[in-house]
Design an enzyme around this catalytic site. Structure first.
Site, mmCIF file in Angstrom:
data_model
loop_
_atom_site.group_PDB
_atom_site.id
_atom_site.type_symbol
_atom_site.label_atom_id
_atom_site.label_comp_id
_atom_site.label_asym_id
_atom_site.label_seq_id
_atom_site.Cartn_x
_atom_site.Cartn_y
_atom_site.Cartn_z
ATOM 1 N N TRP A 31 -48.450 18.513 11.484
ATOM 2 C CA TRP A 31 -47.016 18.841 11.614
ATOM 3 C C TRP A 31 -46.405 18.089 12.787
ATOM 4 O O TRP A 31 -45.214 17.834 12.792
ATOM 5 C CB TRP A 31 -46.741 20.335 11.567
ATOM 6 C CG TRP A 31 -46.967 21.206 12.763
ATOM 7 C CD1 TRP A 31 -47.892 21.065 13.733
ATOM 8 C CD2 TRP A 31 -46.234 22.401 13.089
ATOM 9 N NE1 TRP A 31 -47.800 22.105 14.629
ATOM 10 C CE2 TRP A 31 -46.795 22.935 14.265
ATOM 11 C CE3 TRP A 31 -45.175 23.091 12.495
ATOM 12 C CZ2 TRP A 31 -46.332 24.114 14.860
ATOM 13 C CZ3 TRP A 31 -44.704 24.265 13.078
ATOM 14 C CH2 TRP A 31 -45.281 24.763 14.244
ATOM 15 N N ASP A 158 -50.955 28.769 17.613
ATOM 16 C CA ASP A 158 -52.346 29.199 17.664
ATOM 17 C C ASP A 158 -52.608 30.595 18.226
ATOM 18 O O ASP A 158 -53.259 31.409 17.603
ATOM 19 C CB ASP A 158 -53.160 28.214 18.499
ATOM 20 C CG ASP A 158 -53.029 26.767 18.021
ATOM 21 O OD1 ASP A 158 -52.235 26.509 17.113
ATOM 22 O OD2 ASP A 158 -53.739 25.918 18.565
ATOM 23 N N TYR A 335 -49.474 29.099 26.446
ATOM 24 C CA TYR A 335 -49.372 28.495 25.104
ATOM 25 C C TYR A 335 -48.322 29.207 24.235
ATOM 26 O O TYR A 335 -47.161 29.236 24.611
ATOM 27 C CB TYR A 335 -50.775 28.485 24.483
ATOM 28 C CG TYR A 335 -51.096 27.275 23.613
ATOM 29 C CD1 TYR A 335 -50.588 26.020 23.874
ATOM 30 C CD2 TYR A 335 -51.932 27.407 22.521
ATOM 31 C CE1 TYR A 335 -50.913 24.931 23.065
ATOM 32 C CE2 TYR A 335 -52.276 26.316 21.712
ATOM 33 C CZ TYR A 335 -51.754 25.088 21.999
ATOM 34 O OH TYR A 335 -52.076 24.015 21.192
ATOM 35 N N GLU A 378 -44.971 19.921 27.045
ATOM 36 C CA GLU A 378 -45.350 20.532 25.769
ATOM 37 C C GLU A 378 -44.575 21.838 25.546
ATOM 38 O O GLU A 378 -44.124 22.122 24.441
ATOM 39 C CB GLU A 378 -46.863 20.789 25.800
ATOM 40 C CG GLU A 378 -47.485 21.112 24.469
ATOM 41 C CD GLU A 378 -48.987 21.334 24.583
ATOM 42 O OE1 GLU A 378 -49.536 21.252 25.720
ATOM 43 O OE2 GLU A 378 -49.617 21.602 23.554
HETATM 44 C C1 DGY Z 1 -55.432 22.668 19.737
HETATM 45 O O1 DGY Z 1 -56.418 21.946 19.939
HETATM 46 O O2 DGY Z 1 -54.964 23.454 20.569
HETATM 47 C C2 DGY Z 1 -54.759 22.568 18.439
HETATM 48 O O3 DGY Z 1 -53.604 23.339 18.372
HETATM 49 C C3 DGY Z 1 -55.680 22.925 17.306
HETATM 50 O O4 DGY Z 1 -55.228 22.243 16.206
#
Ligand code: DGY
Length: 438
Positions: A31, A158, A335, A378
């Site tokens: 993506w 994630d 994250y 990020e």
């Molecule tokens: C990561 O390595 O954090 C990725 O999001 C996994 O695809």
């Protein structure tokens, strides 16, 4: 800022695609490539087409588009889990993972075509996009008509708190691996070791089933299903442009929208559903706002989502957190547990542009202000806009190009502010010639 964004994309270009980040993500991600193509379309549509075609070059016979395509020139130890873990190859010979990610690629192909009309490109990519959707229908669709993911990495978000409950069913398994992500980013900005053990255990079980059987984690995610629905409504436009019948895609887009409203919507927000228990996993994830992308979403649901975005996500301030700050699980820096991400804000911005331009504008300005202050990080603290995660992150640069092309540079302080005050802000962009500017 535009020069600096192009510089990031140029320096992350690996010849046929763009890596998300040199140190943290040194291969091609699915993506990410779609978001990068959307930005590249604004200055080099040729590069955008190449990016998408290279990703689909690693499509499997069953139609799945792997979430990582590995660069054989990068040492196996540079990223974990690398090719030796996944043990899978696309028909092209490329080593890949066996998971997928939200199918935002039809949207990217269409935006690339709008930037520079090219029906030959559309004709080439259309059957591949259809096969990508077909894989999801055949392998992942529930009787309720929704598409499931079998790993948190498939959501793209994630370690969202939305996965805390479904992940409880997953045995963590023995460690036996070395994380590489912590070499590049501080541990308090990344998923915990316990989360990682579960990710690895789940991926290993899926791999050992020949990438066929969902394991202990199987959920219907609102963002993934919204992407699937938008892909269908976009495929209708692509089909029409290629002289093909758009009607099957229009029907599919309508049916996924109806299924999402029936099964995933509750009280002003869309939620994930745990396929194993049949229960809705109520959370405060901003993924629940992304169905705003669906063109056929009923007006009363749109209004309710907007109300939630204003009340629980402070949308009027222009910065969208990935998780509601009023929820106890919220974290400003870890994250996907609260920080603001450019791609998520961009998806919601897409959904608001036509319906609520008064709210889309501050969101565009918030994205611009975040990268103006901290560079192409990020993710960002949604209150202070401090940057987190890796530097020179490709989709932050790419999507800003798209936002600026449509919205202009509103949101950039007119004078006085130093570009990239924070370490990791913009570097010298003199190496990028004027010909690449918008
Ligand atoms: C990561 O390595 O954090 C990725 O999001 C996994 O695809």
């Amino acid at each position: 800022m535009i020069r600096a964004a192009v510089r990031v994309l140029v320096s992350n270009w690996d010849g046929g695609y763009t890596i998300p980040s040199r140190r943290l993500y040194p291969h091609q991600w699915s993506w990410d490539s779609a978001f990068v193509a959307i930005g590249n379309a604004r200055w080099s549509p040729r590069r955008a087409r190449t990016e998408l075609l290279s990703l689909f070059g690693a499509q499997w016979y069953d139609g799945r588009v792997p979430h990582i395509v590995f660069n054989p020139a990068v040492p196996d130890g540079a990223y974990f889990p690398g090719p030796a873990f996944w043990r899978s190859r696309a028909p092209s010979g490329s080593a890949t993972s066996g998971l997928v990610q939200p199918p935002v690629h039809a949207l990217a192909a269409w935006k690339t075509h709008l930037a520079e009309p090219d029906v030959a490109f559309l004709r080439r990519i259309y059957p591949r996009l259809v096969a990508q959707q077909e894989f999801l229908r055949v392998a992942r669709r529930s009787p309720e008509g929704l598409v499931s993911i079998v790993h948190p990495w498939e959501s793209g978000m994630d370690n969202s708190p939305a996965w805390d409950l479904p992940l409880q069913a997953v045995e963590a398994g023995a460690a036996g691996f070395v994380r590489k992500d912590l070499d590049a980013v501080s541990a308090d900005e990344r998923p915990t070791d316990r989360d990682y053990q579960r990710y690895v255990a789940l991926a290993r079980a899926y791999r050992d089933s020949g990438y066929r059987d969902p394991g202990a984690f199987q959920v219907e995610d609102p963002l993934f299903n919204a992407a699937y629905g938008v892909a269908e409504s976009t495929l209708a436009k692509i089909a029409a442009e290629c002289g093909l019948d758009p009607a099957p895609h229009e029907r599919e887009a309508a049916s996924i929208t109806a299924a999402m409203v029936e099964h995933l919507y509750d009280d002003g927000l869309f939620h994930a559903r745990d396929v194993r228990t049949g229960c809705l996993v109520r959370s405060s994830s901003a993924a629940g706002l992304t169905p705003l992308l669906l063109p056929g979403l009923p007006r009363e649901i749109v209004n309710a989502l907007v109300g939630t975005a204003l009340d629980r996500f402070a949308l009027k301030d222009g910065v969208l957190p990935s998780y509601s700050p009023s929820a106890p699980e919220f974290d400003t820096a870890r994250y996907w547990r609260g920080p603001s991400w450019i791609n998520l804000a961009w998806l919601v911005w897409q959904g608001l542009k036509d319906r609520r331009p008064d709210l889309a504008a501050p969101l565009a300005e918030g994205m611009i202000a975040a990268v103006f202050g901290a560079g192409f990080r990020e993710y960002f603290d949604p209150f202070t806009l401090r940057g987190h995660g890796c530097h020179d992150f490709s989709w932050s640069a790419a999507l800003i190009l798209d936002v600026v092309a449509e919205h202009g540079l509103e949101g950039v302080p007119a004078a006085g502010g130093e570009v990239g005050e924070q370490p990791g802000g913009f570097g010298e962009a003199g190496d990028v010639g004027d010909h690449v500017l918008l």
